[in-house]
Design an enzyme around this catalytic site. Structure first.
Site, mmCIF file in Angstrom:
data_model
loop_
_atom_site.group_PDB
_atom_site.id
_atom_site.type_symbol
_atom_site.label_atom_id
_atom_site.label_comp_id
_atom_site.label_asym_id
_atom_site.label_seq_id
_atom_site.Cartn_x
_atom_site.Cartn_y
_atom_site.Cartn_z
ATOM 1 C CG HIS A 140 22.935 11.420 -87.665
ATOM 2 N ND1 HIS A 140 21.746 10.870 -87.354
ATOM 3 C CD2 HIS A 140 23.861 10.488 -88.377
ATOM 4 C CE1 HIS A 140 21.748 9.782 -87.598
ATOM 5 N NE2 HIS A 140 22.926 9.259 -88.282
ATOM 6 C CG HIS A 143 24.548 8.249 -92.783
ATOM 7 N ND1 HIS A 143 23.795 8.753 -91.655
ATOM 8 C CD2 HIS A 143 23.693 8.345 -93.716
ATOM 9 C CE1 HIS A 143 22.585 9.514 -92.018
ATOM 10 N NE2 HIS A 143 22.654 9.348 -93.270
ATOM 11 C CD GLU A 162 25.384 3.554 -92.458
ATOM 12 O OE1 GLU A 162 26.208 4.164 -91.787
ATOM 13 O OE2 GLU A 162 24.156 4.120 -92.298
ATOM 14 C CD GLU A 198 26.167 8.456 -88.204
ATOM 15 O OE1 GLU A 198 25.747 8.004 -89.406
ATOM 16 O OE2 GLU A 198 25.742 7.891 -87.156
#
Length: 337
Positions: free
Chosen positions: A125, A218, A300, A162
């Site tokens: 992101h 992430h 993650e 995030e």
């Protein structure tokens, strides 16, 4: 998130008063410029260790002094992710074209066991995505189908995003790998570009760099009570522009090494809601993996929506451990040990 430098420079010396020109005055006049020059050099060297706002990292040694960063409130809160497996398909996460410079590269280190190796780090992101919803919602081709360029990512309930987490972790990971001699490239860095890049471009950056390993960072946005980390591996996809068959086995090796070292260094357990306790999940719907021609995985690091995981993810000391665990997995993969 920006990483501004020091707010102010060193204090300026006062202008000397006008003196009569005697022998002593002339001698002092000759000495003062040298003294000032020495002072400036001292200040430049002695002050260089100050915090620039980036995650300060000492390669392979302990945690930084900061315990975390101040939260940045997400304009949209939870960004409308889908649930469990399907939800993270939207995170990559979303494909599209580049919105700025292709990559941010480090200078190769003079020596080290990873000299000559190239690692691409992809911070998931972008903090600016919230302000560019039209751009990140544009569809791009990920081989198997079309999907959005990117998403805003998730955040903790307190508003720590995030995108901020992944940039901080990327800086820490870069420092550790550079200390091992690797050349490290980021798909984007603070403020450049102001949104994205799209997921197809993120994959192309790793491909163009001929990366020996690429890792996308992430944090998840699942339901409270869902805890732990997982590493996403590319499935063997062959459709349209996607063909991961040549990299599937190497990517699994990379992912398994990262997962093993992540557990050992951080103490974080594998996900209790995905991967059957292995910490490994295979996906075929993520553009950042589908379009990669180099070994690549997603990590993650935990679930931001769970309060226990969120306490870890917002801790600077824990993020340093996470960077060390991921780094050691990459080093083991690149050295074949």
């Amino acid at each position: 998130m920006s990483y501004p430098g020091p707010a102010s420079g060193p204090p300026q010396p006062e202008r000397p008063r006008r003196l009569r020109r005697g022998p002593l005055t002339v001698a002092l006049a000759a000495l003062v410029p040298g003294a000032l020059l020495g002072w400036v050099v001292y200040e430049a060297v002695g002050s260089s260790g100050g915090d620039s706002g980036q995650a300060a990292v000492r390669p392979a040694t302990g945690s930084p002094s900061a315990s975390g960063e101040s939260p940045l409130t997400s304009p949209s809160g939870r960004e409308g992710r889908e649930g469990h497996e399907d939800r993270k398909g939207q995170d990559d996460k979303k494909p599209g074209a580049s919105a700025g410079p292709a990559s941010t590269a480090s200078a190769p280190a003079a020596s080290g066991p990873l000299r000559g190796k190239v690692v691409v780090i992809d911070p998931g992101h972008n903090p600016g995505n919230f302000q560019h919803t039209a751009e990140i919602n544009r569809k791009v081709d990920i081989g198997t189908h079309s999907k959005e360029c990117d998403t805003t990512g998730t955040s903790t309930n307190a508003g720590y995003t995030e995108a901020r987490f992944t940039l901080d972790l990327a800086h820490r990971l870069r420092a550790l790998l550079e200390a091992q001699g690797a050349t490290v490239k980021l798909t984007h860095d603070a403020g450049s570009p102001s949104w994205g890049p799209c997921v197809d471009e993120r994959a192309r950056i790793g491909n163009a760099a001929h990366a020996d390993a690429a890792v996308s960072l992430h944090a998840d946005g699942s339901a409270p009570g869902n805890r732990g980390f997982h590493v996403i591996l590319p499935a063997a996809v062959h459709a349209g522009a996607a063909d991961t068959r040549p990299i599937a086995a190497a990517s699994r090796d990379l992912g398994e090494r990262i997962a093993g070292n992540f557990v050992r260094v951080t103490g974080e357990a594998p996900s209790n809601y995905l991967g059957g306790g292995t910490g490994l999940v295979t996906r075929k719907d993520l553009g950042g993996l589908n379009l990669s021609t180099v070994p690549k995985v997603f990590v993650e690091c935990g679930n931001m929506r769970d309060s226990t995981d969120a306490a870890l993810l917002t801790s600077g000391a824990w993020r340093q451990k996470a960077a060390e665990g991921i780094s050691e997995g990459i080093v083991g993969f690149l050295r074949g040990s």
